[in-house]
Design a protein around this motif. Structure first.
Motif, PDB file in Angstrom:
ATOM      1  N   TRP A 171       0.363   4.068  16.860  1.00  0.00           N
ATOM      2  CA  TRP A 171       0.887   4.996  17.441  1.00  0.00           C
ATOM      3  C   TRP A 171       0.770   4.927  19.129  1.00  0.00           C
ATOM      4  CZ3 TRP A 171      -0.374  10.531  15.199  1.00  0.00           C
ATOM      5  CH2 TRP A 171       0.668  11.508  15.612  1.00  0.00           C
ATOM      6  N   LEU A 172       1.910   4.391  19.524  1.00  0.00           N
ATOM      7  CA  LEU A 172       1.839   4.001  20.898  1.00  0.00           C
ATOM      8  C   LEU A 172       3.054   4.229  21.681  1.00  0.00           C
ATOM      9  CD1 LEU A 172       0.582   0.222  20.295  1.00  0.00           C
ATOM     10  CD2 LEU A 172      -0.804   2.144  21.284  1.00  0.00           C
ATOM     11  N   GLY A 173       2.928   4.233  22.923  1.00  0.00           N
ATOM     12  CA  GLY A 173       4.177   4.486  23.929  1.00  0.00           C
ATOM     13  C   GLY A 173       5.045   3.284  23.969  1.00  0.00           C
ATOM     14  N   SER A 174       6.257   3.057  24.412  1.00  0.00           N
ATOM     15  CA  SER A 174       6.924   2.226  24.720  1.00  0.00           C
ATOM     16  C   SER A 174       6.606   0.800  25.275  1.00  0.00           C
ATOM     17  CB  SER A 174       8.438   2.420  25.030  1.00  0.00           C
ATOM     18  OG  SER A 174       8.485   2.818  26.215  1.00  0.00           O
ATOM     19  N   TRP A 175       5.679   1.231  26.229  1.00  0.00           N
ATOM     20  CA  TRP A 175       5.097   0.308  27.147  1.00  0.00           C
ATOM     21  C   TRP A 175       4.227  -0.869  26.348  1.00  0.00           C
ATOM     22  CZ3 TRP A 175      -0.301  -0.073  26.093  1.00  0.00           C
ATOM     23  CH2 TRP A 175      -0.565   0.835  25.490  1.00  0.00           C
ATOM     24  N   ALA A 176       3.839  -0.455  25.176  1.00  0.00           N
ATOM     25  CA  ALA A 176       2.939  -1.463  24.546  1.00  0.00           C
ATOM     26  C   ALA A 176       3.766  -2.507  23.733  1.00  0.00           C
ATOM     27  CB  ALA A 176       2.230  -0.865  23.421  1.00  0.00           C
ATOM     28  N   ILE A 177       5.315  -2.430  23.568  1.00  0.00           N
ATOM     29  CA  ILE A 177       5.852  -3.517  22.651  1.00  0.00           C
ATOM     30  C   ILE A 177       5.961  -4.861  23.257  1.00  0.00           C
ATOM     31  CG2 ILE A 177       8.019  -2.890  23.771  1.00  0.00           C
ATOM     32  CD1 ILE A 177       8.853  -2.999  20.571  1.00  0.00           C
ATOM     33  N   VAL A 178       5.923  -4.979  24.505  1.00  0.00           N
ATOM     34  CA  VAL A 178       5.924  -6.177  25.185  1.00  0.00           C
ATOM     35  C   VAL A 178       4.604  -6.996  24.752  1.00  0.00           C
ATOM     36  CG1 VAL A 178       6.025  -7.781  27.291  1.00  0.00           C
ATOM     37  CG2 VAL A 178       7.428  -5.805  26.967  1.00  0.00           C
ATOM     38  N   GLN A 179       3.668  -6.343  24.917  1.00  0.00           N
ATOM     39  CA  GLN A 179       2.111  -7.069  24.646  1.00  0.00           C
ATOM     40  C   GLN A 179       2.118  -7.079  23.175  1.00  0.00           C
ATOM     41  OE1 GLN A 179      -1.489  -4.955  25.751  1.00  0.00           O
ATOM     42  NE2 GLN A 179      -0.525  -3.842  27.499  1.00  0.00           N
ATOM     43  N   MET A 180       2.575  -6.378  22.532  1.00  0.00           N
ATOM     44  CA  MET A 180       2.598  -6.710  20.996  1.00  0.00           C
ATOM     45  C   MET A 180       3.429  -7.760  20.454  1.00  0.00           C
ATOM     46  SD  MET A 180       0.456  -4.646  19.725  1.00  0.00           S
ATOM     47  CE  MET A 180      -0.389  -3.149  20.176  1.00  0.00           C
ATOM     48  N   ARG A 181       4.440  -8.096  21.217  1.00  0.00           N
ATOM     49  CA  ARG A 181       5.457  -9.313  20.816  1.00  0.00           C
ATOM     50  C   ARG A 181       4.722 -10.284  21.300  1.00  0.00           C
ATOM     51  NH1 ARG A 181      11.756  -7.085  21.212  1.00  0.00           N
ATOM     52  NH2 ARG A 181      11.534  -5.898  19.268  1.00  0.00           N
ATOM     53  N   ASP A 182       4.175 -10.437  22.637  1.00  0.00           N
ATOM     54  CA  ASP A 182       3.373 -11.578  23.075  1.00  0.00           C
ATOM     55  C   ASP A 182       2.231 -11.857  21.793  1.00  0.00           C
ATOM     56  OD1 ASP A 182       4.872 -11.641  25.031  1.00  0.00           O
ATOM     57  OD2 ASP A 182       3.384 -10.967  26.622  1.00  0.00           O
ATOM     58  N   ALA A 183       1.540 -10.720  21.321  1.00  0.00           N
ATOM     59  CA  ALA A 183       0.523 -11.198  20.611  1.00  0.00           C
ATOM     60  C   ALA A 183       1.111 -11.738  19.219  1.00  0.00           C
ATOM     61  CB  ALA A 183      -0.382  -9.990  20.149  1.00  0.00           C
ATOM     62  N   ALA A 184       2.067 -11.069  18.816  1.00  0.00           N
ATOM     63  CA  ALA A 184       2.769 -11.771  17.580  1.00  0.00           C
ATOM     64  C   ALA A 184       3.030 -13.207  17.829  1.00  0.00           C
ATOM     65  CB  ALA A 184       4.132 -10.809  17.294  1.00  0.00           C
ATOM     66  N   GLU A 185       3.622 -13.430  19.153  1.00  0.00           N
ATOM     67  CA  GLU A 185       3.929 -14.932  19.023  1.00  0.00           C
ATOM     68  C   GLU A 185       2.765 -15.729  19.139  1.00  0.00           C
ATOM     69  OE1 GLU A 185       6.555 -14.870  22.287  1.00  0.00           O
ATOM     70  OE2 GLU A 185       7.203 -17.018  22.237  1.00  0.00           O
ATOM     71  N   LYS A 186       1.659 -15.120  19.528  1.00  0.00           N
ATOM     72  CA  LYS A 186       0.461 -16.169  19.648  1.00  0.00           C
ATOM     73  C   LYS A 186      -0.065 -16.098  18.388  1.00  0.00           C
ATOM     74  CE  LYS A 186      -1.428 -15.164  24.378  1.00  0.00           C
ATOM     75  NZ  LYS A 186      -1.574 -13.835  24.859  1.00  0.00           N
ATOM     76  N   ALA A 187       0.069 -15.307  17.434  1.00  0.00           N
ATOM     77  CA  ALA A 187      -0.464 -15.310  16.185  1.00  0.00           C
ATOM     78  C   ALA A 187       0.496 -16.147  15.284  1.00  0.00           C
ATOM     79  CB  ALA A 187      -0.683 -13.754  15.675  1.00  0.00           C
TER      80      ALA A 187
END
Lengths: 231, 310
Positions: free
Chosen positions: A69-85
């Motif tokens: 449950w996050l604000g839109s600010w988080a999506i860039v971080q999350m996508r970066d993390a997905a790429e790293k994973a």
């Protein structure tokens, strides 16, 4: 959370005079009850006190965590993390708040009301030029997948599924934001602070006495007292 | 005593020493010139901020606004009429118990390591090391230690204990865990203070005791403890005031959520989350007064006897 369940752009302003903000069916009640139920039914992590933000980002990408449950600010971080994973960043996307009004989902948009030029500034031209650069040329909105403040600019790609699904974007009115903040501080509720939701989670997982109702009742009393005292 | 008696005659004669002719009226200024720098820093960074804090505590300042209204004792009245604001002091009891355990442990290790032992320098280093680490780093390290399935659980599993314990998530356990971290971190300081004091006891006394056939417990009770009593009482004062003003470890590890909220964390939240700088300043003043009061009572109860004047 405010506004999304009820699709009401004035949900925030209403708090300035409300003596029962956690009334059944209200935004805060719907949202906080959802949080309570998630924890109470053990759908979240067992021990919320030792969670780790950096680790959680990877776990969202690999599917160990279904949603956050996050604000839109988080999506860039999350996508970066997905790429790293080792995952495709597009596995990360938005979901509207799971409540519908007249068959439609709503999502609140908070304006970038902090962009302004100080009337006392000695360098208004420079400040204005910087603002223009920030909005028109910096690519800031695009890089953060945020909705651009420029009128008529297209929505960020991450929000395209929202458009396709007919999610209504409603801009949350800030007319009484100052008054609401004053009440929020005077009552020590902290609508945008972690404290009362930490308490709600503790109650939900049985680490503190009470139930959702008693927590809401206590918050309501504090809020109502502050409203009566005029903030 | 003997030293001061020896040195005092030599301190007074400068008048008789034929020194360069100086105007005697200027003499007094020299020590003050040397003291000026530390005094200015002390006043600027300690006394002026404290005076400011006390003055804020009589206002309703929100921390940013250019104007503040004088509210008299309003903040103090609020503080003393809201019991929940004082309830958090009960958390300090955990740290108080921990600080006594810490003093006992430090005393034990200091005594043991003051005797001739193999690898004693290694053990001294091991015990002192945590104190050198930054508190925030310590807190982060222990976040991993306390995770479910983390270091501590893994260690317990080696000993056959396979219980899933929420070290920080269990409201009955969280303060014990945090106080444990506090012991781990501050043990080294007490230990070094005690060790230094113990080693300053003249070796002849130890030798004499040994010749008389005193056992190690007798040496501890009748030689070591009496000679380091001032240091022990200092440690107790530091322990009590530390227990009342715990901040760093719980703030970093749990954010002061749930049962782990301490008085200082509550003050910070009042000041910087809810913009109640006045009320927070009043809390800080109350804490300061409480610590001064406890220290005073403690000094009255256990008067410090100087070993030299016996």
């Amino acid at each position: 959370m405010l506004g999304s369940p009820s699709c009401d752009a004035k949900a925030g302003d209403a708090l300035a005079t409300s003596t029962d903000p956690w009334a059944t069916g209200g935004d805060l009640n719907v949202g906080d009850s959802l949080l309570f139920d998630i924890v109470n039914k053990k759908l979240s992590e067992e021990d919320p006190t030792t969670t780790n933000w950096e680790d959680s980002k990877g776990q969202l990408a690999t599917g160990k965590i279904a949603g956050m449950w996050l604000g839109s600010w988080a999506i860039v971080q999350m996508r970066d993390a997905a790429e790293k994973a080792g995952k495709d960043p597009s596995v990360i996307g938005y979901m509207p708040f799971p409540a519908q009004v007249n068959g439609k989902f709503c999502s609140m948009v908070t304006p970038d009301y902090l962009y302004s030029v100080n009337v006392h500034s000695k360098n208004k031209a420079a400040a204005h030029a910087w603002l223009r650069w920030m909005l028109d040329e910096s690519g800031f909105a695009d890089a953060n997948q945020a909705i651009s403040s420029v009128r008529g600019a297209p929505l960020p790609t991450a929000l395209k599924p929202f458009g396709d699904a007919g999610v209504q974007l409603v801009e949350l009115s800030q007319v009484k934001a100052g008054q609401v903040n004053a009440i929020d501080n005077a009552s020590e509720v902290g609508l945008n602070k972690p404290d009362y939701r930490q308490r709600l989670i503790d109650v939900a997982r049985g680490a503190a006495p009470g139930d959702a109702k008693s927590v809401f009742a206590e918050l309501t009393t504090r809020w109502a007292d502050a409203v009566k005292m005029g903030g | 005593m003997a030293l001061t008696r020896l040195s005092s005659p030599s301190a007074s004669p400068p008048r008789s020493v034929p020194a360069a002719p100086t105007r005697p009226g200027r003499r007094w200024i020299t020590p003050w010139l040397f003291l000026a720098v530390p005094l200015i820093m002390l006043v600027t960074f300690t006394y002026v901020p404290v005076a400011n804090m006390i003055s804020y505590s009589f206002t309703d300042w929100d921390g940013v606004s250019p104007d503040k209204d004088f509210v008299g004792l309003g903040n103090y009245a609020q503080l003393f009429t809201r019991p929940e604001l004082f309830q958090v002091f009960s958390v300090s009891l955990f740290y108080l118990v921990a600080s006594f355990a810490q003093i006992a442990l430090a005393l034990y290790f200091a005594t043991v390591l003051s005797f001739r032992l193999r690898l004693r320098n290694l053990f001294k280093g091991v015990l002192f090391f945590p104190y050198l680490l930054n508190g925030v780093a310590v807190a982060f390290v222990f976040l991993y230690v306390f995770q479910p399935g983390g270091t501590l659980d893994g260690l317990l599993r080696l000993f056959g204990v396979d219980a899933k314990i929420f070290w920080l998530g269990d409201p009955d356990l969280v303060n014990v865990s945090l106080a444990g971290v506090s012991i781990w971190r501050f043990l080294g300081l007490n230990f070094v203070l005690f060790l230094g004091a113990i080693q300053s006891v003249p070796a002849e006394i130890h030798e004499a005791a040994e010749l008389d056939g005193a056992s190690r417990t007798q040496v501890f009770r009748h030689i070591i403890v009496p000679s380091i009593r001032p240091i022990i009482s200092l440690s107790v004062i530091l322990g009590v005031s530390g227990a009342l003003s715990v901040f760093e470890i719980p703030y970093v590890m749990t954010g002061g959520s749930g049962e782990s909220r301490t008085f200082v964390i509550q003050t910070i939240k009042l000041a910087f989350q809810f913009n109640k700088m006045g009320l927070a300043s009043a809390s800080a003043v109350v804490l300061l007064v409480a610590i001064l009061l406890i220290t005073w009572v403690q000094r009255r109860l256990i008067p410090e006897e100087r070993p030299e004047t016996r």
